[in-house]
Scaffold this motif. Sequence first.
Motif, PDB file in Angstrom:
ATOM      1  N   ILE A  62       0.920  -1.520  -8.648  1.00 13.12           N
ATOM      2  CA  ILE A  62       2.308  -1.155  -8.927  1.00 13.12           C
ATOM      3  C   ILE A  62       3.087  -2.427  -9.237  1.00 13.12           C
ATOM      4  O   ILE A  62       3.142  -3.345  -8.427  1.00 13.12           O
ATOM      5  CB  ILE A  62       2.934  -0.422  -7.715  1.00 13.12           C
ATOM      6  CG1 ILE A  62       2.119   0.825  -7.382  1.00 13.12           C
ATOM      7  CG2 ILE A  62       4.380  -0.076  -7.989  1.00 13.12           C
ATOM      8  CD1 ILE A  62       2.468   1.435  -6.068  1.00 13.12           C
ATOM      9  N   ASP A  63       3.669  -2.484 -10.427  1.00  9.46           N
ATOM     10  CA  ASP A  63       4.438  -3.644 -10.845  1.00  9.46           C
ATOM     11  C   ASP A  63       5.923  -3.368 -10.627  1.00  9.46           C
ATOM     12  O   ASP A  63       6.524  -2.579 -11.355  1.00  9.46           O
ATOM     13  CB  ASP A  63       4.147  -3.954 -12.320  1.00  9.46           C
ATOM     14  CG  ASP A  63       4.944  -5.141 -12.826  1.00  9.46           C
ATOM     15  OD1 ASP A  63       5.270  -6.016 -12.004  1.00  9.46           O
ATOM     16  OD2 ASP A  63       5.244  -5.181 -14.027  1.00  9.46           O
ATOM     17  N   LEU A  64       6.487  -3.993  -9.598  1.00  9.66           N
ATOM     18  CA  LEU A  64       7.908  -3.862  -9.320  1.00  9.66           C
ATOM     19  C   LEU A  64       8.597  -5.128  -9.797  1.00  9.66           C
ATOM     20  O   LEU A  64       8.275  -6.220  -9.344  1.00  9.66           O
ATOM     21  CB  LEU A  64       8.159  -3.701  -7.816  1.00  9.66           C
ATOM     22  CG  LEU A  64       7.943  -2.321  -7.231  1.00  9.66           C
ATOM     23  CD1 LEU A  64       7.942  -2.375  -5.720  1.00  9.66           C
ATOM     24  CD2 LEU A  64       9.017  -1.378  -7.701  1.00  9.66           C
ATOM     25  N   SER A  65       9.529  -5.016 -10.730  1.00  8.26           N
ATOM     26  CA  SER A  65      10.228  -6.197 -11.211  1.00  8.26           C
ATOM     27  C   SER A  65      11.726  -5.991 -11.084  1.00  8.26           C
ATOM     28  O   SER A  65      12.245  -4.896 -11.329  1.00  8.26           O
ATOM     29  CB  SER A  65       9.843  -6.497 -12.656  1.00  8.26           C
ATOM     30  OG  SER A  65      10.087  -5.378 -13.465  1.00  8.26           O
ATOM     31  N   GLN A  66      12.401  -7.064 -10.692  1.00  9.32           N
ATOM     32  CA  GLN A  66      13.848  -7.021 -10.559  1.00  9.32           C
ATOM     33  C   GLN A  66      14.458  -7.241 -11.932  1.00  9.32           C
ATOM     34  O   GLN A  66      14.077  -8.145 -12.657  1.00  9.32           O
ATOM     35  CB  GLN A  66      14.320  -8.099  -9.593  1.00  9.32           C
ATOM     36  CG  GLN A  66      15.793  -8.074  -9.330  1.00  9.32           C
ATOM     37  CD  GLN A  66      16.205  -9.127  -8.318  1.00  9.32           C
ATOM     38  OE1 GLN A  66      15.362  -9.811  -7.773  1.00  9.32           O
ATOM     39  NE2 GLN A  66      17.484  -9.247  -8.084  1.00  9.32           N
ATOM     40  N   ILE A  67      15.397  -6.416 -12.309  1.00 11.53           N
ATOM     41  CA  ILE A  67      16.021  -6.476 -13.626  1.00 11.53           C
ATOM     42  C   ILE A  67      17.498  -6.829 -13.457  1.00 11.53           C
ATOM     43  O   ILE A  67      18.198  -6.206 -12.673  1.00 11.53           O
ATOM     44  CB  ILE A  67      15.903  -5.117 -14.361  1.00 11.53           C
ATOM     45  CG1 ILE A  67      14.448  -4.701 -14.482  1.00 11.53           C
ATOM     46  CG2 ILE A  67      16.568  -5.167 -15.711  1.00 11.53           C
ATOM     47  CD1 ILE A  67      13.582  -5.624 -15.297  1.00 11.53           C
TER      48      ILE A  67
ATOM     49  N   MET B 140       0.839  -1.179   0.000  1.00 12.99           N
ATOM     50  CA  MET B 140       0.000   0.000   0.000  1.00 12.99           C
ATOM     51  C   MET B 140       0.884   1.242   0.000  1.00 12.99           C
ATOM     52  O   MET B 140       1.738   1.408   0.843  1.00 12.99           O
ATOM     53  CB  MET B 140      -0.869  -0.042   1.260  1.00 12.99           C
ATOM     54  CG  MET B 140      -1.975   0.963   1.292  1.00 12.99           C
ATOM     55  SD  MET B 140      -3.262   0.709   0.093  1.00 12.99           S
ATOM     56  CE  MET B 140      -4.299  -0.451   0.898  1.00 12.99           C
ATOM     57  N   LEU B 141       0.696   2.091  -1.008  1.00 12.36           N
ATOM     58  CA  LEU B 141       1.458   3.333  -1.131  1.00 12.36           C
ATOM     59  C   LEU B 141       0.511   4.494  -0.877  1.00 12.36           C
ATOM     60  O   LEU B 141      -0.478   4.658  -1.584  1.00 12.36           O
ATOM     61  CB  LEU B 141       2.084   3.452  -2.524  1.00 12.36           C
ATOM     62  CG  LEU B 141       2.871   4.719  -2.810  1.00 12.36           C
ATOM     63  CD1 LEU B 141       4.135   4.766  -1.955  1.00 12.36           C
ATOM     64  CD2 LEU B 141       3.230   4.822  -4.267  1.00 12.36           C
ATOM     65  N   THR B 142       0.786   5.282   0.147  1.00  8.16           N
ATOM     66  CA  THR B 142      -0.064   6.411   0.502  1.00  8.16           C
ATOM     67  C   THR B 142       0.444   7.658  -0.218  1.00  8.16           C
ATOM     68  O   THR B 142       1.585   8.077  -0.016  1.00  8.16           O
ATOM     69  CB  THR B 142      -0.052   6.639   2.022  1.00  8.16           C
ATOM     70  OG1 THR B 142      -0.436   5.425   2.667  1.00  8.16           O
ATOM     71  CG2 THR B 142      -1.003   7.740   2.416  1.00  8.16           C
ATOM     72  N   ILE B 143      -0.420   8.235  -1.050  1.00  6.72           N
ATOM     73  CA  ILE B 143      -0.069   9.452  -1.784  1.00  6.72           C
ATOM     74  C   ILE B 143      -0.433  10.683  -0.973  1.00  6.72           C
ATOM     75  O   ILE B 143       0.343  11.599  -0.815  1.00  6.72           O
ATOM     76  CB  ILE B 143      -0.770   9.485  -3.164  1.00  6.72           C
ATOM     77  CG1 ILE B 143      -0.456   8.224  -3.966  1.00  6.72           C
ATOM     78  CG2 ILE B 143      -0.397  10.727  -3.933  1.00  6.72           C
ATOM     79  CD1 ILE B 143       0.987   8.016  -4.310  1.00  6.72           C
TER      80      ILE B 143
ATOM     81  N   ALA C  26      12.241   3.633  -5.722  1.00  2.48           N
ATOM     82  CA  ALA C  26      11.316   3.707  -6.857  1.00  2.48           C
ATOM     83  C   ALA C  26       9.927   4.129  -6.396  1.00  2.48           C
ATOM     84  O   ALA C  26       9.269   4.956  -7.032  1.00  2.48           O
ATOM     85  CB  ALA C  26      11.258   2.361  -7.575  1.00  2.48           C
ATOM     86  N   LEU C  27       9.453   3.583  -5.279  1.00  3.38           N
ATOM     87  CA  LEU C  27       8.137   3.953  -4.750  1.00  3.38           C
ATOM     88  C   LEU C  27       8.115   5.418  -4.315  1.00  3.38           C
ATOM     89  O   LEU C  27       7.134   6.130  -4.547  1.00  3.38           O
ATOM     90  CB  LEU C  27       7.756   3.044  -3.587  1.00  3.38           C
ATOM     91  CG  LEU C  27       7.403   1.606  -3.964  1.00  3.38           C
ATOM     92  CD1 LEU C  27       7.260   0.751  -2.711  1.00  3.38           C
ATOM     93  CD2 LEU C  27       6.136   1.558  -4.792  1.00  3.38           C
ATOM     94  N   ALA C  28       9.203   5.871  -3.702  1.00  3.52           N
ATOM     95  CA  ALA C  28       9.278   7.279  -3.275  1.00  3.52           C
ATOM     96  C   ALA C  28       9.250   8.207  -4.483  1.00  3.52           C
ATOM     97  O   ALA C  28       8.605   9.262  -4.456  1.00  3.52           O
ATOM     98  CB  ALA C  28      10.541   7.511  -2.451  1.00  3.52           C
ATOM     99  N   ARG C  29       9.927   7.812  -5.571  1.00  2.00           N
ATOM    100  CA  ARG C  29       9.931   8.655  -6.770  1.00  2.00           C
ATOM    101  C   ARG C  29       8.570   8.664  -7.457  1.00  2.00           C
ATOM    102  O   ARG C  29       8.159   9.682  -8.021  1.00  2.00           O
ATOM    103  CB  ARG C  29      11.032   8.220  -7.726  1.00  2.00           C
ATOM    104  CG  ARG C  29      12.404   8.627  -7.174  1.00  2.00           C
ATOM    105  CD  ARG C  29      13.434   8.622  -8.252  1.00  2.00           C
ATOM    106  NE  ARG C  29      14.034   7.295  -8.328  1.00  2.00           N
ATOM    107  CZ  ARG C  29      14.753   6.872  -9.356  1.00  2.00           C
ATOM    108  NH1 ARG C  29      14.936   7.642 -10.389  1.00  2.00           N
ATOM    109  NH2 ARG C  29      15.269   5.674  -9.370  1.00  2.00           N
ATOM    110  N   LEU C  30       7.848   7.537  -7.413  1.00  2.00           N
ATOM    111  CA  LEU C  30       6.488   7.511  -7.966  1.00  2.00           C
ATOM    112  C   LEU C  30       5.575   8.439  -7.163  1.00  2.00           C
ATOM    113  O   LEU C  30       4.812   9.221  -7.734  1.00  2.00           O
ATOM    114  CB  LEU C  30       5.929   6.087  -7.956  1.00  2.00           C
ATOM    115  CG  LEU C  30       4.475   5.949  -8.390  1.00  2.00           C
ATOM    116  CD1 LEU C  30       4.303   6.352  -9.851  1.00  2.00           C
ATOM    117  CD2 LEU C  30       3.965   4.549  -8.148  1.00  2.00           C
TER     118      LEU C  30
END
Length: 137
Positions: free
Chosen positions: A15-20, A1-4, A87-91
């Motif tokens: 939110i799709d987080l994938s390891q590259i 859960m990301l609180t905006i 990445a979540l903080a930048r979103l």
Amino acid sequence: MLTISNTVELADWEIDLSQIRAQGAGGQNVNKVASAVHLRFDILHSSLPPFYKERLMAYADQRISKEGIVVIKAQSHRTLELNKEDALARLKELIQNAVKQQKPRRPTKPTKGSQRRRVDKKTRKGQTKALRGKVKI
């Protein structure tokens, strides 16, 4: 859960987080590449309020495609968890910047009235300074 904000939250499934891991990575950056993260977020199919979606689609940012997909790449940290948090903080920052109201621009030139008031005030100050110590009763 990301609180905006207080009223807006994004679920984890949105939110799709994938390891590259890049092909043929070697040298000093092996750990960084192994922990790199790509975040994908679909604006149009998210649970954001319509106002947020409109603002995000109109926002000029190279990370937002014309189809409404946000792609954020994070690989500045050595651990996967820190890259995910980054990445979540930048979103979150991107959404907040797109949604906040722009302040009205100040006129570039002062008005005639304000110029006149400024000159009057300065001349009055100059006159009182000039008279200091010179007036004798």
